[in-house]
Design a protein around this motif. Structure first.
Motif, mmCIF file in Angstrom:
data_model
loop_
_atom_site.group_PDB
_atom_site.id
_atom_site.type_symbol
_atom_site.label_atom_id
_atom_site.label_comp_id
_atom_site.label_asym_id
_atom_site.label_seq_id
_atom_site.Cartn_x
_atom_site.Cartn_y
_atom_site.Cartn_z
ATOM 1 N N ASP A 102 -10.469 5.551 -10.735
ATOM 2 C CA ASP A 102 -9.864 4.276 -11.143
ATOM 3 C C ASP A 102 -8.606 4.063 -10.313
ATOM 4 O O ASP A 102 -7.508 4.450 -10.711
ATOM 5 C CB ASP A 102 -9.543 4.287 -12.631
ATOM 6 N N ILE A 103 -8.753 3.435 -9.154
ATOM 7 C CA ILE A 103 -7.627 3.241 -8.252
ATOM 8 C C ILE A 103 -6.558 2.355 -8.870
ATOM 9 O O ILE A 103 -5.361 2.625 -8.741
ATOM 10 C CB ILE A 103 -8.116 2.623 -6.924
ATOM 11 N N ALA A 104 -6.962 1.305 -9.563
ATOM 12 C CA ALA A 104 -5.998 0.389 -10.165
ATOM 13 C C ALA A 104 -5.133 1.095 -11.199
ATOM 14 O O ALA A 104 -3.917 0.891 -11.261
ATOM 15 C CB ALA A 104 -6.731 -0.793 -10.804
ATOM 16 N N ALA A 105 -5.746 1.928 -12.035
ATOM 17 C CA ALA A 105 -4.983 2.640 -13.064
ATOM 18 C C ALA A 105 -3.999 3.627 -12.432
ATOM 19 O O ALA A 105 -2.867 3.774 -12.892
ATOM 20 C CB ALA A 105 -5.941 3.377 -13.998
ATOM 21 N N ILE A 106 -4.435 4.272 -11.379
ATOM 22 C CA ILE A 106 -3.561 5.224 -10.696
ATOM 23 C C ILE A 106 -2.354 4.508 -10.102
ATOM 24 O O ILE A 106 -1.214 4.963 -10.225
ATOM 25 C CB ILE A 106 -4.341 5.969 -9.592
ATOM 26 N N ALA A 107 -2.589 3.368 -9.464
ATOM 27 C CA ALA A 107 -1.498 2.614 -8.849
ATOM 28 C C ALA A 107 -0.534 2.066 -9.883
ATOM 29 O O ALA A 107 0.680 2.050 -9.684
ATOM 30 C CB ALA A 107 -2.072 1.481 -8.006
ATOM 31 N N ALA A 108 -1.068 1.619 -11.022
ATOM 32 C CA ALA A 108 -0.223 1.038 -12.060
ATOM 33 C C ALA A 108 0.718 2.061 -12.672
ATOM 34 O O ALA A 108 1.821 1.722 -13.112
ATOM 35 C CB ALA A 108 -1.095 0.413 -13.147
ATOM 36 N N ALA A 154 2.062 4.647 -11.121
ATOM 37 C CA ALA A 154 2.722 5.416 -10.069
ATOM 38 C C ALA A 154 4.208 5.145 -9.917
ATOM 39 O O ALA A 154 4.898 5.896 -9.236
ATOM 40 C CB ALA A 154 2.026 5.153 -8.741
ATOM 41 N N GLY A 155 4.748 4.051 -10.502
ATOM 42 C CA GLY A 155 6.162 3.756 -10.339
ATOM 43 C C GLY A 155 6.486 3.421 -8.894
ATOM 44 O O GLY A 155 5.817 2.624 -8.253
ATOM 45 N N PRO A 215 3.808 1.169 -4.331
ATOM 46 C CA PRO A 215 3.628 0.572 -2.994
ATOM 47 C C PRO A 215 3.110 1.574 -1.970
ATOM 48 O O PRO A 215 2.368 1.198 -1.050
ATOM 49 C CB PRO A 215 5.035 0.083 -2.635
ATOM 50 N N ILE A 216 3.477 2.839 -2.127
ATOM 51 C CA ILE A 216 2.954 3.866 -1.230
ATOM 52 C C ILE A 216 1.446 3.987 -1.417
ATOM 53 O O ILE A 216 0.685 4.100 -0.443
ATOM 54 C CB ILE A 216 3.645 5.219 -1.491
ATOM 55 N N ALA A 217 1.018 3.940 -2.680
ATOM 56 C CA ALA A 217 -0.417 3.999 -2.963
ATOM 57 C C ALA A 217 -1.130 2.793 -2.363
ATOM 58 O O ALA A 217 -2.229 2.915 -1.814
ATOM 59 C CB ALA A 217 -0.649 4.058 -4.466
ATOM 60 N N GLY A 218 -0.508 1.609 -2.453
ATOM 61 C CA GLY A 218 -1.104 0.414 -1.875
ATOM 62 C C GLY A 218 -1.268 0.534 -0.371
ATOM 63 O O GLY A 218 -2.288 0.128 0.184
ATOM 64 N N ALA A 219 -0.260 1.128 0.290
ATOM 65 C CA ALA A 219 -0.342 1.332 1.738
ATOM 66 C C ALA A 219 -1.421 2.344 2.092
ATOM 67 O O ALA A 219 -2.154 2.171 3.065
ATOM 68 C CB ALA A 219 1.012 1.789 2.275
ATOM 69 N N ILE A 255 -1.312 -4.054 -11.275
ATOM 70 C CA ILE A 255 -0.480 -3.422 -10.254
ATOM 71 C C ILE A 255 0.663 -4.359 -9.872
ATOM 72 O O ILE A 255 0.555 -5.579 -10.029
ATOM 73 C CB ILE A 255 -1.301 -3.054 -8.996
ATOM 74 N N PRO A 256 1.762 -3.833 -9.350
ATOM 75 C CA PRO A 256 2.931 -4.665 -9.045
ATOM 76 C C PRO A 256 2.827 -5.394 -7.718
ATOM 77 O O PRO A 256 1.993 -5.069 -6.863
ATOM 78 C CB PRO A 256 4.075 -3.635 -9.019
ATOM 79 N N PHE A 257 3.718 -6.355 -7.545
ATOM 80 C CA PHE A 257 3.750 -7.156 -6.327
ATOM 81 C C PHE A 257 4.039 -6.297 -5.095
ATOM 82 O O PHE A 257 3.523 -6.560 -4.014
ATOM 83 C CB PHE A 257 4.817 -8.253 -6.453
ATOM 84 N N SER A 258 4.853 -5.269 -5.261
ATOM 85 C CA SER A 258 5.172 -4.387 -4.136
ATOM 86 C C SER A 258 3.919 -3.686 -3.611
ATOM 87 O O SER A 258 3.774 -3.470 -2.398
ATOM 88 C CB SER A 258 6.219 -3.350 -4.539
ATOM 89 N N THR A 259 3.020 -3.346 -4.496
ATOM 90 C CA THR A 259 1.758 -2.711 -4.095
ATOM 91 C C THR A 259 0.891 -3.704 -3.329
ATOM 92 O O THR A 259 0.282 -3.359 -2.309
ATOM 93 C CB THR A 259 0.995 -2.195 -5.322
#
Length: 411
Positions: free
Chosen positions: A312-318, A320-321, A325-329, A352-356
């Motif tokens: 679940d990539i979305a849950a992991i990114a959400a 992550a704090g 954004p590192i996960a998004g990159a 997920i946040p805007f930074s991601t």
């Protein structure tokens, strides 16, 4: 029914059919339009646009970023062969890929247009600055190109079109290129009237599927990218399914067989001009079919591990704090648009946040990386790593400056 790692075989079959269908309707139909438009400009201008770009090296990263910024991957895809044949710089490739919004742009533009505006403007600015920096510091045409040739034994600046960039007289179906030694390479059509007619029929039917798929794809986005049932019939879902499966099947045929009988057999290389509208349409179909094959493979390589291992990539990114954004990159490093569309959908749902989203918009290379991977794997890896650097810097900066901003700009 038998299971695979606890996942029913019926579910795996459904994933396969959905990937085959969605890859064409959600990606290839849009790519076809972009490639066709660009090819038509080449046809109408007799290749002057490409020659203009080749003669103005200083403008190349800016033009590349503008091409990458166009929604979908078509604009970026047409730039990759230009690097492979030495028309544009490596910094232009990086600028193009960094600005590429990919097919996830269609989702964000439909569901969160304000967020798309800010995220893609940041991606564009980062792409232009980084592209010029790479060329300015000699990290492209100089050091990297020489390293690529030494390591991979490939030519990143080969494939120059003969005859001054003009098409052969009479619209010949034999396309000419050069390898790194200057010897001409040819991709002639095969002599089989039956197979030629069959392939021409498949080509015509492919464009019908692409047109229907484009309409279905636009309606899909206007409806908010909902789940579309897999079914046959005259309903929206039925047309969506038939167009997608037909288009993908024909794409595989054209790429594996048809291109040997209708020309344009040497895929992944840019052309300066086309002798006729027929050649223009043929080229666009062949290039898009080439991308379709890679897109479907990428979809399956992504979807099956997610299903089999419950990722679940979305849950992991959400969760992550500052690592979000590192996960998004990092996710942006994955070739293709499948994972990026997942993140775009997750953002539209507030997961997920805007930074991601911003970091992913800069890092992702979309389907434009596939032609580069197919022809020059080392250059593709280097370019993908390069686009991740500004993605990390800008993504983390946005997160620290304005906060995560969950749901910013979502309709």
């Amino acid at each position: 029914m038998a299971d695979v790692l606890g996942v029913p075989l019926s579910q795996l079959t459904e994933i396969f059919v959905a990937s085959v269908r969605d890859g064409f309707v959600q990606v290839s139909a849009f790519v076809a339009v972009t490639v066709l438009l660009f090819s038509y400009v080449q046809y109408r201008t007799d290749g002057k646009l490409i020659r203009w770009l080749e003669e103005r090296e200083r403008a190349q990263p800016l033009v590349g970023a503008l091409m990458g910024l166009t929604p979908g991957c078509g604009g970026a895809i047409v730039m990759m062969p230009l690097y492979l044949r030495g028309t544009v710089s490596f910094g232009t490739v990086v600028a193009t890929l960094a600005a590429t919004a990919g097919d996830s742009a269609f989702v964000i533009l439909a569901l969160a247009p304000e967020a798309a505006l800010y995220a893609y403007l940041l991606a564009f600015a980062s792409a232009v600055l980084f592209g010029y920096a790479i060329d300015g510091f000699g990290l492209g045409v100089g050091r990297v190109d020489r390293a690529v040739r030494r390591i991979g034994g490939v030519a990143t600046d080969g494939g120059v079109v003969q005859n001054g960039g003009l098409a052969a007289p009479g619209g010949s179906h034999v396309h000419h290129y050069e390898d790194e030694t200057g010897h001409e390479l040819e991709a002639p059509t095969r002599d089989s009237p039956v197979m030629r007619r069959l392939s021409e029929g498949a080509l015509a039917l492919w464009w019908v599927a692409a047109a229907v798929g484009l309409v279905a794809g636009v309606l899909y986005l206007l409806r908010g990218a909902p789940e579309v049932a897999i079914e046959l019939g005259v309903s929206y879902a039925g047309v969506f399914t038939v167009a997608g499966i037909t288009g993908t099947a024909l794409s595989f045929y054209l790429y594996l067989v048809g291109r040997r009988y209708v020309g344009h057999g040497h895929v992944g290389h840019g052309r300066d001009t086309f002798a006729s509208l027929r050649e223009t349409f043929t080229h666009a179909a062949m290039e898009t079919s080439f991308v379709t094959v890679w897109v479907i493979v990428a979809y399956l390589l992504y979807e099956y591990p997610v299903a089999l291992f419950s990722i679940d990539i979305a849950a992991i990114a959400a969760a992550a704090g500052i690592l979000a954004p590192i996960a998004g990159a990092v996710v942006g490093l994955i070739p293709g648009c499948g994972p990026q569309i997942v993140l775009a959908t997750a953002y539209a749902e507030g997961a997920i946040p805007f930074s991601t989203l911003t970091a992913n918009a800069i890092s992702q290379d979309g389907d434009a990386l596939f032609p580069l991977i197919a022809i020059d794997k080392t250059a593709a890896v280097v370019a993908s790593i390069y686009t991740t650097v500004p993605a990390l810097v800008v993504g983390v900066a946005v997160h620290l400056t304005v906060g995560p901003l969950f749901g910013f700009g979502v309709l």
